[in-house]
Write a protein that holds these residues in place. Structure first.
Motif, mmCIF file in Angstrom:
data_model
loop_
_atom_site.group_PDB
_atom_site.id
_atom_site.type_symbol
_atom_site.label_atom_id
_atom_site.label_comp_id
_atom_site.label_asym_id
_atom_site.label_seq_id
_atom_site.Cartn_x
_atom_site.Cartn_y
_atom_site.Cartn_z
ATOM 1 N N ALA A 22 34.424 51.368 39.536
ATOM 2 C CA ALA A 22 35.551 50.540 39.959
ATOM 3 C C ALA A 22 35.070 49.151 40.321
ATOM 4 O O ALA A 22 33.872 48.907 40.516
ATOM 5 C CB ALA A 22 36.249 51.178 41.165
ATOM 6 N N THR A 23 36.017 48.243 40.419
ATOM 7 C CA THR A 23 35.780 46.913 40.974
ATOM 8 C C THR A 23 36.468 46.867 42.331
ATOM 9 O O THR A 23 37.637 47.261 42.457
ATOM 10 C CB THR A 23 36.352 45.819 40.065
ATOM 11 N N CYS A 24 35.753 46.411 43.336
ATOM 12 C CA CYS A 24 36.276 46.446 44.699
ATOM 13 C C CYS A 24 36.481 45.035 45.239
ATOM 14 O O CYS A 24 35.803 44.087 44.830
ATOM 15 C CB CYS A 24 35.335 47.230 45.606
ATOM 16 N N TYR A 25 37.410 44.935 46.170
ATOM 17 C CA TYR A 25 37.785 43.654 46.752
ATOM 18 C C TYR A 25 38.035 43.847 48.244
ATOM 19 O O TYR A 25 38.442 44.926 48.688
ATOM 20 C CB TYR A 25 39.066 43.121 46.099
ATOM 21 N N PHE A 34 42.303 43.098 58.156
ATOM 22 C CA PHE A 34 41.367 43.209 57.046
ATOM 23 C C PHE A 34 41.803 44.354 56.131
ATOM 24 O O PHE A 34 42.443 45.314 56.572
ATOM 25 C CB PHE A 34 39.950 43.465 57.559
ATOM 26 N N TYR A 35 41.437 44.267 54.865
ATOM 27 C CA TYR A 35 41.804 45.321 53.916
ATOM 28 C C TYR A 35 40.722 45.463 52.847
ATOM 29 O O TYR A 35 39.858 44.598 52.688
ATOM 30 C CB TYR A 35 43.155 45.025 53.256
ATOM 31 N N ALA A 36 40.791 46.594 52.144
ATOM 32 C CA ALA A 36 39.913 46.857 51.005
ATOM 33 C C ALA A 36 40.768 47.359 49.850
ATOM 34 O O ALA A 36 41.768 48.061 50.063
ATOM 35 C CB ALA A 36 38.839 47.884 51.354
ATOM 36 N N ILE A 37 40.371 46.992 48.649
ATOM 37 C CA ILE A 37 41.075 47.374 47.424
ATOM 38 C C ILE A 37 40.042 47.818 46.399
ATOM 39 O O ILE A 37 38.944 47.259 46.334
ATOM 40 C CB ILE A 37 41.898 46.188 46.871
ATOM 41 N N ALA A 38 40.384 48.816 45.602
ATOM 42 C CA ALA A 38 39.543 49.243 44.485
ATOM 43 C C ALA A 38 40.417 49.448 43.259
ATOM 44 O O ALA A 38 41.491 50.051 43.356
ATOM 45 C CB ALA A 38 38.792 50.526 44.819
ATOM 46 N N VAL A 39 39.961 48.934 42.127
ATOM 47 C CA VAL A 39 40.647 49.131 40.855
ATOM 48 C C VAL A 39 39.679 49.852 39.921
ATOM 49 O O VAL A 39 38.610 49.319 39.608
ATOM 50 C CB VAL A 39 41.087 47.796 40.224
ATOM 51 N N PRO A 40 40.015 51.064 39.494
ATOM 52 C CA PRO A 40 39.084 51.831 38.653
ATOM 53 C C PRO A 40 38.840 51.148 37.307
ATOM 54 O O PRO A 40 39.702 50.442 36.776
ATOM 55 C CB PRO A 40 39.804 53.171 38.451
ATOM 56 N N THR A 41 37.678 51.387 36.768
ATOM 57 C CA THR A 41 37.368 50.885 35.431
ATOM 58 C C THR A 41 38.363 51.436 34.416
ATOM 59 O O THR A 41 38.807 50.729 33.506
ATOM 60 C CB THR A 41 35.934 51.285 35.046
#
Length: 447
Positions: A22-25, A34-41
């Motif tokens: 994944a790509t994380c943000y 604050f937050y975290a995000i992940a978008v799978p490949t």
């Protein structure tokens, strides 16, 4: 206090479990959360918005919390779902605040990556309460959420969901007399802890050990310690392995609720409760501290955290039958709320023979989100058996086990927690009161 300027989302390192997947943000929203995000490949086009448990205590948002939760529930990303989770704008209690911050991170995701094909909200522990509140406030027929997954959720709501910790607080003090000690400033126990106390978790643990020897082998406890421990556990029905964590909540989180969120007003009651199971129930009931709740404080806590059952989207729950923190009877309270609102057709509950609160089997999480997704896409309501039947296929990959008990049904909530005779009646909030409550609580996102 003015929130910091919004930041991100900006690319960040993923948790180790998602390396190469994944790509994380990370970033910070307009409310300072604050937050975290992940978008799978290999993204399947849908999003899981996560509501974390706790509540953590502290004045500020913790940037590490959402990243840690992404690592804990990386199974969702592994299954192809994008993931977004908020650390909330501050620590401390506030279910509607946390729900607003959960909705905020969904909006952040949509603005950055586009509207997902389907959006699901997930919450575990107190996060289950938060996610259930998201469903009720933001999840109507035309809302952005398509379904919800609630796991080991605290679903009894704040106005009664912590009654067993109220009982622990007073029963503990009856036997131990060290929280507070006779030589310390006294305060009503419904406060949890006086506002200016410097007691720490370490100090509380030392007092619990002093009174009960809970951390010692049975043979190393004094006779009085063993009797104190036996009586406290028998009366409150709290498992020995989580006694310390429940007492921490009944101390520090109660202080946050009462002193930090309700202006010093008392939302708790134990009037008329009959405590049983000790070596001398008559003496216990005669000597335990009693108090009545302030109806306005109950109203405000109920408005913030209780669940109305007004649900319009599919909700799937997963709960360990031996959850030692959020007892499985919370599920009975939630079902009763939906039944009372005539919405139980939107609810499917599943149960497992597991014994922990903070994490369940990854195979079960994968099976649960797949079952919810199929329900939303196909419109066919699953059964506990059909959800369980999905699990073995995922377990071939995760190997964490499938522990479903498809015949289990929890007993009523009142069977686990000492009833409060008569209950309380209080008027519903007026529109002006709701606006004032929202201003004080700092809830910045309207439904």
């Amino acid at each position: 206090m003015t929130p910091a300027a919004p930041q991100g989302p900006e690319a960040a390192a993923c948790p180790e479990t998602l390396t190469g997947k994944a790509t994380c943000y990370t970033g910070r929203d307009a409310n300072g959360a604050f937050y975290a995000i992940a978008v799978p490949t290999h993204w399947n086009g849908s999003l899981v918005v996560h509501a974390h448990g706790g509540p953590d205590l502290g004045d500020a948002s913790d940037p590490a919390r959402s990243v840690e939760d992404l690592g804990r529930w990386s199974v969702m990303v592994d299954q192809g779902y994008a993931w977004a989770g908020s650390s909330y704008r501050r620590g401390g209690y506030g279910t509607r605040m946390a729900a607003a911050d959960t909705e905020s991170v969904r909006r952040v995701f949509t603005e950055a990556f586009g509207r997902p094909g389907h959006t699901y909200v997930h919450g575990q522990s107190w996060g289950g309460n938060v996610a259930a509140k998201v469903v009720e406030v933001y999840g109507g027929d035309a809302g952005p959420y398509d379904g919800a997954l609630l796991t080991n959720g605290v679903l009894g709501g704040g106005s009664r969901g912590y009654d067993y910790r109220v009982d622990l607080r007073v029963v503990y003090q009856y036997y131990c007399r060290n929280h507070p000690r006779p030589t310390e400033p006294q305060y009503p126990l419904w406060q949890g802890l006086r506002p200016d106390s410097t007691l720490t978790s370490t100090g509380l643990r030392a007092r619990l050990q002093e009174c009960t020897g809970f951390a010692s082998a049975p043979g190393d406890r004094t006779a009085l310690q063993q009797r104190n421990l036996d009586d406290i556990l028998a009366v409150t029905r709290i498992p020995e392995r989580t006694l310390e964590s429940h007492l921490r909540f009944a101390t520090f989180t109660f202080r946050d609720i009462v002193s930090g969120r309700l202006g010093g007003r008392n939302p708790f009651s134990n009037e008329g409760v009959q405590y049983t199971g000790s070596h001398d129930d008559a003496a216990l009931n005669a000597g335990v501290e009693r108090f009545a709740a302030d109806p306005a404080a109950v109203r405000d806590l109920s408005y913030d955290s209780d669940l109305t059952g007004k649900v319009d989207i599919p909700v799937l729950t997963l709960h360990a039958m031996d959850d030692p923190t959020a007892f499985v009877e919370h599920e009975a309270a939630y079902r009763a709320a939906l039944e009372g609102a005539g919405r139980d057709r939107h609810l499917v509950q599943t149960f497992t023979d597991e014994h922990e609160h903070s994490a369940l089997s990854d195979s079960e999480y994968a099976a649960s989100i797949a079952a919810l997704d199929a329900w939303v896409r196909g419109g066919r309501r699953p059964t506990a058996a059909s959800v369980a039947a999905r699990c073995p296929a995922y377990d071939r990959g995760y190997g964490t086990g499938c522990f479903y008990d498809t015949g289990f049904a929890p007993a009523p909530y009142a069977s686990r927690v000492a009833a409060r005779p008569g209950g309380l009646a209080w008027p519903a909030m007026t529109a002006a009161q709701e606006r004032e409550w929202s201003r004080v609580a700092g809830v910045g996102i309207a439904p």
